[in-house]
Design an enzyme around this catalytic site. Structure first.
Site, mmCIF file in Angstrom:
data_model
loop_
_atom_site.group_PDB
_atom_site.id
_atom_site.type_symbol
_atom_site.label_atom_id
_atom_site.label_comp_id
_atom_site.label_asym_id
_atom_site.label_seq_id
_atom_site.Cartn_x
_atom_site.Cartn_y
_atom_site.Cartn_z
ATOM 1 C CG ASP A 25 -27.806 21.152 -0.495
ATOM 2 O OD1 ASP A 25 -28.974 21.018 -0.913
ATOM 3 O OD2 ASP A 25 -27.469 20.949 0.691
ATOM 4 C CG ASN A 27 -32.866 20.243 -0.924
ATOM 5 O OD1 ASN A 27 -31.641 20.121 -0.840
ATOM 6 N ND2 ASN A 27 -33.662 19.239 -1.238
ATOM 7 C CG ASP A 29 -30.584 17.371 0.604
ATOM 8 O OD1 ASP A 29 -29.631 17.999 0.071
ATOM 9 O OD2 ASP A 29 -31.335 16.622 -0.047
ATOM 10 C CG ASP A 33 -30.595 20.438 -4.989
ATOM 11 O OD1 ASP A 33 -30.430 21.474 -5.657
ATOM 12 O OD2 ASP A 33 -30.636 20.424 -3.738
ATOM 13 C CG ASP A 198 -21.201 5.087 -17.718
ATOM 14 O OD1 ASP A 198 -20.490 5.944 -17.181
ATOM 15 O OD2 ASP A 198 -21.332 3.928 -17.290
ATOM 16 C CD GLU A 263 -16.386 6.267 -19.124
ATOM 17 O OE1 GLU A 263 -15.583 6.424 -18.200
ATOM 18 O OE2 GLU A 263 -17.480 5.711 -18.963
HETATM 19 C C1 GLC Z 1 -18.027 5.320 -15.931
HETATM 20 C C2 GLC Z 1 -18.387 6.481 -15.018
HETATM 21 C C3 GLC Z 1 -18.115 6.068 -13.605
HETATM 22 C C4 GLC Z 1 -18.995 4.895 -13.270
HETATM 23 C C5 GLC Z 1 -18.775 3.745 -14.259
HETATM 24 C C6 GLC Z 1 -19.855 2.709 -14.164
HETATM 25 O O1 GLC Z 1 -16.672 5.072 -15.937
HETATM 26 O O2 GLC Z 1 -17.676 7.623 -15.403
HETATM 27 O O3 GLC Z 1 -18.312 7.111 -12.697
HETATM 28 O O4 GLC Z 1 -18.715 4.434 -11.979
HETATM 29 O O5 GLC Z 1 -18.768 4.193 -15.597
HETATM 30 O O6 GLC Z 1 -21.052 3.221 -14.657
#
Ligand code: GLC
Length: 540
Positions: A25, A27, A29, A33, A198, A263
């Site tokens: 972090d 800044n 908060d 970031d 993803d 993924e």
């Molecule tokens: C994937 C990501 C996870 C996210 C999900 C929905 O599994 O790694 O963090 O919540 O997809 O996008």
């Protein structure tokens, strides 16, 4: 067969995953970031990682902390600005490293203007951008329960593979495909070296919305996404998603070699299909989640490596991953035993494959303990009424906050992660003992071993390019795993002791030590002694 030296860079690289919210972090908060990442790039470079993957920092409500995107082409103010993102790309490249962004193609946030328009009526210009039905079928979401959600304005239901606020885009609509490929090009034009994709394997759903068949299985597992008593035949791993992998690859190929790291969930043969049939013309790489709940046993890894060699032969390349921002950290699975972590990562960094490590794994960070009811993670909240011992028994956590606690930089307040009075998630209580600062000064730390091996990969290209040959189990003492890496004149032998006892190994010919976990692990020509949880790399 000796692997060729003509492998694309993304098959020989090493990946460090950053979860920006919890990295650094800058800044004060309480939230990590982009400037924070920039400030810590020298650390990543000094360890020797070649590629960083950043979890998403695009604009969105943060209901799933970045995986719910309202605008793919801008940065959420809590992480910084577009200028920061461009600066990050430039700073990574300045150091001779690569950077891949996270791309959530399957779904947007329900706050995305595309969805707001689509949900407003049945006849707006984006009416068909998402999946709408008059009546739900039996499909279950990946997080359990029906994935169909009612929308009053349309008097219809929309489909969400993950959580209700993450509606799935309709890839059978060419306008959607074009819009998302434009997003992909937008960041490639800015210089990103590729994407982590993803939940890529759920992009396409059955065009006829046929019901998924029944299957006697309550919970999805790492090698079989069936669960909630159905086989996700019509919601996952459709051939159209595999075709789309090739299409996406061809778009990215126009920019030269770009990493596409998927993924995908399913058995190994299924996930391999996303990378291509005979040529690697689909996704360059896919995660292999079957190994996340690994067993710390030589026999387990012998089979794992043998299977990956079988299913991902040249020109394919496996990915070795033991932790990420969604699943229990490897250190927790190892009973927080740093001796075991050294063996695990010495293996991960020397097998034939792309190693992907999650921030903090290099120092042995473990899961925090945060009650589900106090979780910020929407999955934890969804399951807050289920007693957690059920998941503890399975060795998993459904509160992903526990694996996302802030990076532990030093032993000062908030582990040096942030100057804020309160950080977005609590820092793990072990930070005074487990942190970058302390481990950088300790020659025997996990961090120093990871660094040593990552840097060895530069002097020994055989570690990233070479073929792998497992040594048969009957030639080794029980609990020892060994393999050779070969390419051209380079030949290395890796020996790993998964037991707490000494092991003696007769090698049959002369080898010399390149690196060892303990000073007591020794090689005298033809004989090796490995101490408890010892490990060595030897050269011919
Ligand atoms: C994937 C990501 C996870 C996210 C999900 C929905 O599994 O790694 O963090 O919540 O997809 O996008």
């Amino acid at each position: 067969m000796d692997a060729t030296s003509a492998l694309p860079w993304f098959h020989t690289t090493t990946i460090y995953q950053i979860y920006p919210r919890s990295f650094y972090d800058s800044n004060g908060d309480g939230i990590g970031d982009i400037q924070g990442i920039i400030q810590k790039l020298d650390y990543i470079q000094s360890m020797g990682y070649q590629t960083i993957w950043c979890s998403p920092f695009y604009k969105g409500p943060q209901a799933d902390f970045g995986y719910d995107i309202a605008d793919y082409e801008s940065i959420d103010p809590c992480y910084g600005t577009m200028h920061d993102a461009e600066h990050l790309i430039a700073e990574v490249h300045k150091r001779g490293m690569k950077i891949v962004f996270d791309m959530v193609m399957n779904h947007t946030s329900n706050q995305n203007p595309w969805f707001i328009e689509s949900a407003s009526s049945r006849d707006n210009p984006k009416a068909d951008w998402y999946l709408w039905r008059d009546k739900p079928n039996n499909w279950q979401s990946m997080t359990g329960g029906s994935g169909w959600h009612y929308c009053k304005a349309r008097n219809q239901y929309y489909w969400a593979s993950f959580l209700p606020f993450q509606p799935d885009l309709n890839y059978r609509n060419p306008e959607v495909k074009k819009a998302m490929l434009d997003v992909v090009r937008f960041w490639l034009d800015k210089g990103v070296d590729g994407y982590r994709l993803d939940i890529f394997n759920v992009l396409y759903k059955d065009s006829e919305f046929r019901n998924n068949p029944f299957k006697m299985k309550a919970a999805p597992s790492s090698d079989d996404p069936s669960g909630f008593f159905q086989n996700p035949q019509y919601t996952m791993n459709l051939p159209e998603s595999m075709d789309f992998a090739r299409e996406l690859r061809s778009v990215c190929d126009k920019y030269g070699d770009r990493m596409l790291l998927g993924e995908v969930t399913g058995n190994r043969q299924t996930i391999r299909k996303f990378t291509g049939e005979t040529k690697n013309d689909g996704l360059g790489l896919v995660f292999d989640f079957e190994m996340l709940p690994f067993k710390f046993q030589a026999g387990y890894f012998h089979s794992l490596i043998a299977n990956l060699e079988k299913d991902f032969p040249d020109p394919f390349m496996p990915v070795y991953v033991f932790s990420n921002h969604d699943r229990t950290r490897s250190m927790k699975r190892l009973g927080n035993d740093v001796r075991k972590a050294k063996v695990l990562h010495l293996m991960q960094l020397t097998v034939r494959g792309v190693p992907c490590m999650y921030q903090g794994e290099e120092i042995g960070m473990t899961d925090g303990h945060i009650a589900y009811k106090n979780g910020l993670d929407p999955i934890a909240l969804k399951y807050r009424h289920v007693p957690r011992f059920i998941f503890d028994l399975m060795g998993e956590t459904l509160n992903r906050d526990e694996v996302r606690t802030p990076m532990q930089w030093n032993d000062s307040a908030n582990a040096g992660f942030s100057a804020a009075p309160k950080t977005w998630l609590p820092v793990n209580t072990d930070f005074a003992r487990v942190n970058v600062d302390i481990e950088s000064r300790d020659d025997n730390s996990l961090l120093q071993l990871v660094k040593l091996v990552l840097n060895l990969r530069k002097d020994w290209p055989v570690l990233s390019n070479g073929s792998l040959e497992l040594i048969e189990k009957n030639k080794l003492p029980k609990g020892v795993l060994a393999y050779k890496r070969k390419q051209g004149k380079q030949e290395l032998l890796v020996l790993l002791n998964f037991t707490g006892k000494n092991s003696n190994i007769a090698l049959g010919s002369d080898w010399r030590t390149i690196c060892s976990i303990h000073k007591t692990d020794g090689c005298t020509g033809k004989n090796v002694t490995l101490g408890p949880f010892g490990g060595m790399i030897l050269a011919k």
